[in-house]
Design a protein around this motif. Sequence first.
Motif, PDB file in Angstrom:
ATOM      1  N   HIS A 160      48.840  42.622  43.387  1.00  0.00           N
ATOM      2  CA  HIS A 160      47.803  42.722  42.371  1.00  0.00           C
ATOM      3  C   HIS A 160      47.608  41.396  41.643  1.00  0.00           C
ATOM      4  N   GLU A 161      46.388  40.968  41.563  1.00  0.00           N
ATOM      5  CA  GLU A 161      46.066  39.651  41.018  1.00  0.00           C
ATOM      6  C   GLU A 161      46.350  39.556  39.521  1.00  0.00           C
ATOM      7  N   HIS A 162      46.089  40.634  38.771  1.00  0.00           N
ATOM      8  CA  HIS A 162      46.293  40.586  37.325  1.00  0.00           C
ATOM      9  C   HIS A 162      47.772  40.483  36.949  1.00  0.00           C
ATOM     10  N   GLN A 163      48.672  40.664  37.920  1.00  0.00           N
ATOM     11  CA  GLN A 163      50.094  40.537  37.645  1.00  0.00           C
ATOM     12  C   GLN A 163      50.620  39.140  37.941  1.00  0.00           C
ATOM     13  N   ARG A 189      54.603  55.732  31.769  1.00  0.00           N
ATOM     14  CA  ARG A 189      54.752  54.357  31.281  1.00  0.00           C
ATOM     15  C   ARG A 189      55.375  53.481  32.366  1.00  0.00           C
ATOM     16  N   GLU A 190      56.310  54.046  33.118  1.00  0.00           N
ATOM     17  CA  GLU A 190      56.968  53.263  34.168  1.00  0.00           C
ATOM     18  C   GLU A 190      55.963  52.834  35.240  1.00  0.00           C
ATOM     19  N   ARG A 191      55.087  53.745  35.650  1.00  0.00           N
ATOM     20  CA  ARG A 191      54.107  53.402  36.677  1.00  0.00           C
ATOM     21  C   ARG A 191      53.097  52.390  36.150  1.00  0.00           C
ATOM     22  N   THR A 192      52.683  52.556  34.916  1.00  0.00           N
ATOM     23  CA  THR A 192      51.746  51.603  34.322  1.00  0.00           C
ATOM     24  C   THR A 192      52.368  50.213  34.226  1.00  0.00           C
ATOM     25  N   HIS A 193      53.618  50.155  33.806  1.00  0.00           N
ATOM     26  CA  HIS A 193      54.288  48.854  33.716  1.00  0.00           C
ATOM     27  C   HIS A 193      54.396  48.210  35.091  1.00  0.00           C
ATOM     28  N   TYR A 194      54.767  48.998  36.098  1.00  0.00           N
ATOM     29  CA  TYR A 194      54.991  48.424  37.428  1.00  0.00           C
ATOM     30  C   TYR A 194      53.695  47.895  38.038  1.00  0.00           C
ATOM     31  N   ASN A 195      52.579  48.582  37.826  1.00  0.00           N
ATOM     32  CA  ASN A 195      51.324  48.224  38.476  1.00  0.00           C
ATOM     33  C   ASN A 195      50.405  47.344  37.645  1.00  0.00           C
ATOM     34  N   ILE A 196      50.681  47.221  36.353  1.00  0.00           N
ATOM     35  CA  ILE A 196      49.774  46.439  35.507  1.00  0.00           C
ATOM     36  C   ILE A 196      50.515  45.395  34.677  1.00  0.00           C
ATOM     37  N   LEU A 197      51.444  45.793  33.839  1.00  0.00           N
ATOM     38  CA  LEU A 197      52.018  44.889  32.857  1.00  0.00           C
ATOM     39  C   LEU A 197      53.098  43.971  33.422  1.00  0.00           C
ATOM     40  N   ARG A 198      53.785  44.393  34.442  1.00  0.00           N
ATOM     41  CA  ARG A 198      54.875  43.599  35.016  1.00  0.00           C
ATOM     42  C   ARG A 198      54.339  42.302  35.619  1.00  0.00           C
ATOM     43  N   LYS A 199      55.015  41.187  35.339  1.00  0.00           N
ATOM     44  CA  LYS A 199      54.646  39.918  35.936  1.00  0.00           C
ATOM     45  C   LYS A 199      55.390  39.722  37.254  1.00  0.00           C
TER      46      LYS A 199
END
Length: 361
Positions: A160-163, A189-199
């Motif tokens: 994912h590019e946004h990560q 929250r775990e799925r959201t962090h893994y697919n969006i917020l995690r760098k």
Amino acid sequence: MTARYCSLAQAPAPAFAPGLAAERLSALASGRRMWVNGTVLHYWFFDGDTDASVIPVPGRGMTRRVSWAGAEEQRDVVRACFQEWQDLGGGISFAEVDDRSEAELRIGFQFGDGSWSAVGRDALLAGRHERTMNFGWDLTAPGERGTALHEIGHALGMLHEHQSPFAGIHWDDEAVYAELAGPPHHWSRERTHYNILRKLDPDEVNGSVWDPQSIMEYPFSSGLVLEPEQYRAGLNPPGTLSAADKEFVLRWYPPANPAGPSELVPFRSAPLGLGPGEQADFVVDPPETRTYTLGTFGDGDTVVVVFEERDGEPRYLAGQDDGGTARNATISARLVKGRRYHVRVRLYSAWGSGETAVMCW
């Protein structure tokens, strides 16, 4: 309404042998999911009621079977998107097959299960009765063709590019969690962090510069991105392949060279198929003068040596081969345009020999 997002399954961090040099670790991390260039990726569509998921019926204490088969118009969208990626001209191609046992990519259409794909060679870890890609909504709806392009990007090894750590995105974390907790996703929250917020680690990303136009970039509504400032009102990629998407394909999967392996910069070869103690030699004609990284792609225990051709004879330039005790499978060397260089790859262990390939970039 929130855009519908691809959801990658959480994968454990890769484990590498202790004592590897930083350059080797970087090469392994960046290339571990990539296919060997020249691969033909075969795909197959689940097509009957035999293959299905058993899911609960809310509020009734019962279950029902949901088939993975997709209508022909859904398959046609995916076929067209495979062709669009192939038309970029890279050295990897796609072919539809009628037998699941011949397919590296097995595609289902379970609506309600989200859209997702295994990333690159992770598809090989799935059993032949399992999906490696799923489409969870109607691909023929306006604007949804990009979903198929996106999932095929994952199958090629893209993330994912946004990560990307190069994006410089500063999120309103709680706003992101709240947005994804509601419909249509209902993500934890775990799925959201893994697919969006995690760098992502810099060695994993698709390129050294963030591409907000990439097919691998999610759209985001207003109020989720705090920085860069121009995206506070929303981030809306076009849902098509960008110039950087094409650059990724041509960097990792350059087109076959009709002149053979004598002009291979940047280059990733087909599997060498070496046995212990065997070697392969390549000639490099650099297109520009700069420092290149030369090494191997795959799991073989190898050493790499580079010789510069002077007066028709190869002269040592970089690397070391001392009979097997040196392990310098990734080295750097300054190559000058107009000169020829010989790259020698020698394998010292039996494990992984079929996967070992030479690379230069």
